[in-house]
Design an enzyme around this catalytic site. Structure first.
Site, PDB file in Angstrom:
ATOM      1  N   LYS A 118      -8.560 -32.105  -1.458  1.00  0.00           N
ATOM      2  CA  LYS A 118      -9.032 -32.121  -0.062  1.00  0.00           C
ATOM      3  C   LYS A 118      -8.589 -33.448   0.560  1.00  0.00           C
ATOM      4  CE  LYS A 118     -13.511 -30.264  -1.826  1.00  0.00           C
ATOM      5  NZ  LYS A 118     -13.467 -28.886  -2.170  1.00  0.00           N
ATOM      6  N   HIS A 134     -10.408 -23.717 -13.581  1.00  0.00           N
ATOM      7  CA  HIS A 134     -10.293 -24.809 -12.609  1.00  0.00           C
ATOM      8  C   HIS A 134      -9.777 -26.056 -13.319  1.00  0.00           C
ATOM      9  CE1 HIS A 134     -11.303 -27.075  -9.051  1.00  0.00           C
ATOM     10  NE2 HIS A 134     -12.099 -27.880  -9.721  1.00  0.00           N
ATOM     11  N   SER A 171      -8.659 -30.404  -6.624  1.00  0.00           N
ATOM     12  CA  SER A 171     -10.034 -30.158  -6.222  1.00  0.00           C
ATOM     13  C   SER A 171     -10.498 -31.093  -5.104  1.00  0.00           C
ATOM     14  CB  SER A 171     -10.910 -30.279  -7.463  1.00  0.00           C
ATOM     15  OG  SER A 171     -11.973 -29.398  -7.346  1.00  0.00           O
ATOM     16  N   TRP A 222     -14.712 -19.972  -7.405  1.00  0.00           N
ATOM     17  CA  TRP A 222     -15.517 -20.897  -6.592  1.00  0.00           C
ATOM     18  C   TRP A 222     -14.680 -21.497  -5.443  1.00  0.00           C
ATOM     19  CZ3 TRP A 222     -20.276 -21.972  -5.496  1.00  0.00           C
ATOM     20  CH2 TRP A 222     -20.682 -23.243  -5.127  1.00  0.00           C
TER      21      TRP A 222
HETATM   22  C1  GCU Z   1     -17.306 -28.960  -7.151  1.00  0.00           C
HETATM   23  C2  GCU Z   1     -17.250 -28.781  -5.648  1.00  0.00           C
HETATM   24  C3  GCU Z   1     -15.847 -28.448  -5.156  1.00  0.00           C
HETATM   25  C4  GCU Z   1     -14.863 -29.452  -5.697  1.00  0.00           C
HETATM   26  C5  GCU Z   1     -14.992 -29.537  -7.205  1.00  0.00           C
HETATM   27  C6  GCU Z   1     -14.121 -30.589  -7.881  1.00  0.00           C
HETATM   28  O1  GCU Z   1     -17.122 -27.738  -7.790  1.00  0.00           O
HETATM   29  O2  GCU Z   1     -18.173 -27.779  -5.309  1.00  0.00           O
HETATM   30  O3  GCU Z   1     -15.793 -28.421  -3.746  1.00  0.00           O
HETATM   31  O4  GCU Z   1     -13.564 -29.112  -5.300  1.00  0.00           O
HETATM   32  O5  GCU Z   1     -16.307 -29.870  -7.551  1.00  0.00           O
HETATM   33  O6  GCU Z   1     -13.799 -31.582  -7.250  1.00  0.00           O
HETATM   34  O7  GCU Z   1     -13.812 -30.412  -9.079  1.00  0.00           O
END
Ligand code: GCU
Length: 415
Positions: free
Chosen positions: A259, A396, A255, A346
């Site tokens: 990035k 997720h 997540s 998402w």
């Molecule tokens: C939120 C956010 C995402 C990210 C995620 C996470 O949902 O909007 O961009 O990847 O958190 O880090 O679990």
């Protein structure tokens, strides 16, 4: 009067921006058309060889740095790595050591290194964790993380502070024993040791505390940059541990930390392979695809992750000089695994798949194959080889299924 009107217009647009409904599009028919920039076209220059790509890849890195993730410090700091403890775990199958990294006496980070006893020079998975090293295992010798964490579910975390019961709560996300049994090691530190994950986190993290030492102002970079920088510093440590194969360090992240892992991998070519687990918007997913999280939404919810300039591309994504397939292309010619989950719309699984498919132009310069011209695979059906992709069933998360694929990938692609 004129001033009043201007002020009114300003307030009105600001309020309107804040009020834009936090509703995401999940309807394919509303995604809209878009054209992706070509990674091989840099302004008026057309790249046709691997040598040209290597000479000019900085063109894209600079654009990502100036529009999205911010700069990364060029200066090297004095980094003192101290071994705090070492012991056998998992019935002697692994050695776990705890290291303290100190940067100029101003920032400290605690790193857990778990290596298989049976392997002389082990390949390792290196990644940051969200809520403290103690969450990866129930082992009591792992120090409890005492800074702000994004977790806040009692009784394990109270007011964003880890509680003793948080030991091992995220063990499933690390699968340490499975990784050890496969002959790989695990290295991790909490992202909050570099920057706590909130809008004011930079004040207490590397961006502020090391600003003069690194020669960068806090606003010149971002939380994503601070985490990517942290990953490279852990890599520095890894390079000095005898039992680690310095040429087989795989950077990974889930997540938001996926990035950061991608940004780290693009900048630091010592990482031998890169894994993005459901990194979504601002990670592997295409920003031009308006599906799930968008630039508008992410920059409103997490303003500290990216430069303010990135937010200005909300609702004009097509004007961004790049898209995320180019960040992925910057990982070339190394092995890359991008993974999505069906229950995580998402993160826009299709947008993650499409950007992974688009990487192959650059890989082709190296005579290497990408995913090919394939359609999105079904659930739990990994595709590709050097560049891989899967979408699994479920929510997720990063789970046992994901790790089974990453281990297989590591074994096949790093030998
Ligand atoms: C939120 C956010 C995402 C990210 C995620 C996470 O949902 O909007 O961009 O990847 O958190 O880090 O679990």
């Amino acid at each position: 009067m004129k001033r009043f009107i201007l002020l009114f217009c300003f307030l009105n647009t600001t309020i309107m921006a804040q009020q834009k409904p936090f509703v995401a599009n999940y309807d394919e028919s509303k995604v809209g058309a878009f054209t992706l920039p070509d990674p091989l076209v840099m302004g008026s220059k057309k790249i046709t060889t691997k040598a040209e790509w290597e000479k000019n890849r900085g063109y894209w890195l600079d654009l990502f740095a100036s529009h999205m993730y911010g700069k990364l410090p060029k200066k090297k700091l004095k980094q003192v790595n101290t071994l705090i403890s070492k012991k056998e775990i998992l019935g002697g199958k692994a050695i776990q050591s705890i290291w303290k990294m100190d940067f100029e006496g101003k920032v400290q980070a605690t790193v857990v290194v778990i290596l298989p006893t049976a392997v002389k020079k082990a390949p390792v998975f290196l990644g940051l964790n969200f809520c403290g090293n103690q969450t990866i295992s129930t082992d009591e010798s792992i120090p409890m993380f005492d800074k702000y964490v994004v977790c806040n579910n009692a009784p394990d975390f109270v007011n964003y502070v880890s509680q003793p019961s948080s030991r091992g709560v995220w063990a499933t996300r690390w699968q340490i024993e499975k990784v050890i049994d496969a002959g790989f090691g695990t290295i991790t530190a909490a992202c909050g040791d570099f920057e706590e994950d909130h809008a004011n986190g930079y004040k207490n993290g590397v961006r502020t505390r090391l600003a003069s030492a690194l020669g960068l102002k806090p606003e010149e970079w971002t939380a994503m940059g601070a985490w990517a920088w942290g990953l490279s510093r852990i890599m520095d440590l890894a390079q000095n541990i005898q039992q680690i194969d310095p040429n087989k360090v795989i950077v990974h992240g889930h997540s938001r930390l996926g990035k950061a892992a991608m940004w780290a991998g693009a900048n630091d070519q010592r990482f031998a392979a890169i894994i993005s687990n459901e990194s979504g918007e601002g990670g592997a997913a295409l920003s031009r695809r308006i599906y799930g999280e968008t630039i508008w939404r992410i920059t409103n919810s997490f303003p500290h992750w990216f430069l303010p300039k990135y937010a200005t591309y909300s609702d004009r994504e097509n004007e961004l000089p790049f898209d995320q397939h180019i960040l992925l292309s910057l990982l070339s010619p190394r092995p890359v695994y991008v993974a999505s989950a069906f229950g995580d719309q998402w993160s826009d699984p299709k947008g993650e798949f499409l950007s992974t498919r688009e990487m192959e132009k650059v890989y082709a310069l190296y005579g290497k194959k990408g995913l090919g011209n394939i359609e999105m695979p079904g659930l739990n059906q990994p595709v590709g080889q050097l560049i891989r992709y899967h979408i699994r069933e479920g929510k997720h998360d990063i789970n046992e299924y994901d790790w089974e694929q990453y281990i297989k990938f590591g074994k096949e692609e790093l030998n």
